[in-house]
Design a protein around this motif. Structure first.
Motif, PDB file in Angstrom:
ATOM      1  N   GLU A  64       0.828  -1.206   0.000  1.00  0.00           N
ATOM      2  CA  GLU A  64       0.000   0.000   0.000  1.00  0.00           C
ATOM      3  C   GLU A  64       0.865   1.260   0.000  1.00  0.00           C
ATOM      4  OE1 GLU A  64      -3.267   2.480  -0.120  1.00  0.00           O
ATOM      5  OE2 GLU A  64      -3.032   0.362  -0.607  1.00  0.00           O
ATOM      6  N   ALA A  65       1.987   1.217   0.715  1.00  0.00           N
ATOM      7  CA  ALA A  65       2.890   2.372   0.734  1.00  0.00           C
ATOM      8  C   ALA A  65       3.424   2.657  -0.671  1.00  0.00           C
ATOM      9  CB  ALA A  65       4.048   2.124   1.697  1.00  0.00           C
ATOM     10  N   LYS A  70       3.732   5.729  -5.753  1.00  0.00           N
ATOM     11  CA  LYS A  70       3.737   5.799  -7.210  1.00  0.00           C
ATOM     12  C   LYS A  70       2.761   6.827  -7.769  1.00  0.00           C
ATOM     13  CE  LYS A  70       6.908   2.952  -8.682  1.00  0.00           C
ATOM     14  NZ  LYS A  70       7.917   3.327  -9.682  1.00  0.00           N
ATOM     15  N   LYS A  71       1.807   7.238  -6.964  1.00  0.00           N
ATOM     16  CA  LYS A  71       0.874   8.268  -7.426  1.00  0.00           C
ATOM     17  C   LYS A  71       1.549   9.622  -7.563  1.00  0.00           C
ATOM     18  CE  LYS A  71      -3.504   6.270  -5.943  1.00  0.00           C
ATOM     19  NZ  LYS A  71      -4.055   6.231  -7.313  1.00  0.00           N
ATOM     20  N   GLY A  97       3.330  -1.192  -8.662  1.00  0.00           N
ATOM     21  CA  GLY A  97       4.350  -0.401  -9.351  1.00  0.00           C
ATOM     22  C   GLY A  97       5.783  -0.820  -9.098  1.00  0.00           C
ATOM     23  N   ALA A  98       5.979  -2.000  -8.521  1.00  0.00           N
ATOM     24  CA  ALA A  98       7.334  -2.471  -8.231  1.00  0.00           C
ATOM     25  C   ALA A  98       8.098  -2.797  -9.508  1.00  0.00           C
ATOM     26  CB  ALA A  98       7.281  -3.703  -7.335  1.00  0.00           C
ATOM     27  N   SER A  99       9.426  -2.693  -9.408  1.00  0.00           N
ATOM     28  CA  SER A  99      10.316  -3.105 -10.497  1.00  0.00           C
ATOM     29  C   SER A  99      10.974  -4.445 -10.206  1.00  0.00           C
ATOM     30  CB  SER A  99      11.417  -2.058 -10.714  1.00  0.00           C
ATOM     31  OG  SER A  99      10.868  -0.838 -11.138  1.00  0.00           O
ATOM     32  N   LEU A 151     -11.813   0.002  -1.720  1.00  0.00           N
ATOM     33  CA  LEU A 151     -11.361   0.685  -0.518  1.00  0.00           C
ATOM     34  C   LEU A 151     -10.516   1.906  -0.887  1.00  0.00           C
ATOM     35  CD1 LEU A 151     -10.212  -2.331   1.679  1.00  0.00           C
ATOM     36  CD2 LEU A 151     -12.285  -0.979   1.991  1.00  0.00           C
ATOM     37  N   THR A 152     -10.789   3.027  -0.235  1.00  0.00           N
ATOM     38  CA  THR A 152      -9.956   4.201  -0.440  1.00  0.00           C
ATOM     39  C   THR A 152      -8.630   4.023   0.306  1.00  0.00           C
ATOM     40  OG1 THR A 152     -10.770   5.359   1.526  1.00  0.00           O
ATOM     41  CG2 THR A 152     -12.034   5.639  -0.519  1.00  0.00           C
ATOM     42  N   HIS A 153      -7.648   4.884   0.000  1.00  0.00           N
ATOM     43  CA  HIS A 153      -6.363   4.828   0.720  1.00  0.00           C
ATOM     44  C   HIS A 153      -6.582   4.964   2.219  1.00  0.00           C
ATOM     45  CE1 HIS A 153      -3.944   4.537  -2.753  1.00  0.00           C
ATOM     46  NE2 HIS A 153      -4.056   5.787  -3.162  1.00  0.00           N
TER      47      HIS A 153
END
Length: 210
Positions: A64-65, A70-71, A97-99, A151-153
């Motif tokens: 979640e972090a 990434k936003k 968004g992980a690499s 679910l929102t952040h």
């Protein structure tokens, strides 16, 4: 030659300190943090090139972090270093968004390879999971992430903290919001997903890896 800047996020201090010796010959280790919220704050202050992060962390889990990171910081590369062998965690990490995704029991050279790949804009997945991840993605029905998306952040933050055993007052203090707002988010989640108690909330969080 300027060395790439690395931020390490892991709540196991002994693991983090062990990684320091591995990373410092080739990279500039700009900081070590122990929870997801501290990771987000440190990124803003320290401007790392790569964040190496665990999945399971207090206050805000790693996935979640990274999703929140990434936003606002799309260019920062992220490599997950975790004990979770479950392919669904790897899938969620890449969706966030992980690499890279590396297991803690893998050879140290694997983490170095993953970081270097991330710096070049490439993706690295630990070999033991590569085939499983491909099959998982092929067989995954559309819409299976519906509950997460619903679910929102803020709701996810509240839910994780409640699942960690925090009281409403403690959640409010950590998130710097009112207890009434925490209660609102808590009961909105319960209403939306047909949950009847805090115990149901905790089970829901565990089931959905929050």
């Amino acid at each position: 030659m300027k060395r790439p800047r690395i931020l390490l996020a892991d709540d196991h201090r002994m693991v983090a300190e062990g990684l320091r010796g591995l990373l410092e010959p080739d990279f500039e280790l700009v900081g070590i943090v122990e929870d997801g919220r501290a990771m987000l704050d440190a990124v803003e202050r320290l401007h790392p090139d790569v964040v190496v992060v665990d999945v399971s962390m207090p206050l805000l889990n790693g996935i979640e972090a990274v999703r929140q990171l990434k936003k606002t910081n799309k260019k920062i590369a992220v490599v997950f270093l975790t004990m979770h062998l479950d392919v669904t965690y790897a899938a969620s990490a890449f969706e966030a968004g992980a690499s890279g995704y590396v297991l803690k029991h893998a050879a140290p050279t694997e983490l170095i390879s993953a970081i270097n790949s991330a710096l070049k804009g490439r993706t690295y997945i630990t070999p033991i999971l590569a085939g499983q991840l491909l099959q998982y993605q092929k067989g995954k029905p559309r819409g299976t992430e519906g509950e997460r998306v619903a679910l929102t952040h803020r709701q996810r933050e509240v839910l994780q903290l409640i699942a960690e055993g925090r009281t409403v007052k403690e959640v409010a203090t950590i998130l710097k919001i009112s207890t009434r707002t925490v209660e609102f988010h808590k009961y909105t989640i319960m209403e939306n997903f047909g949950l009847k108690s805090t115990a149901d909330l905790v089970r829901f969080a565990i089931k959905n890896r929050i």
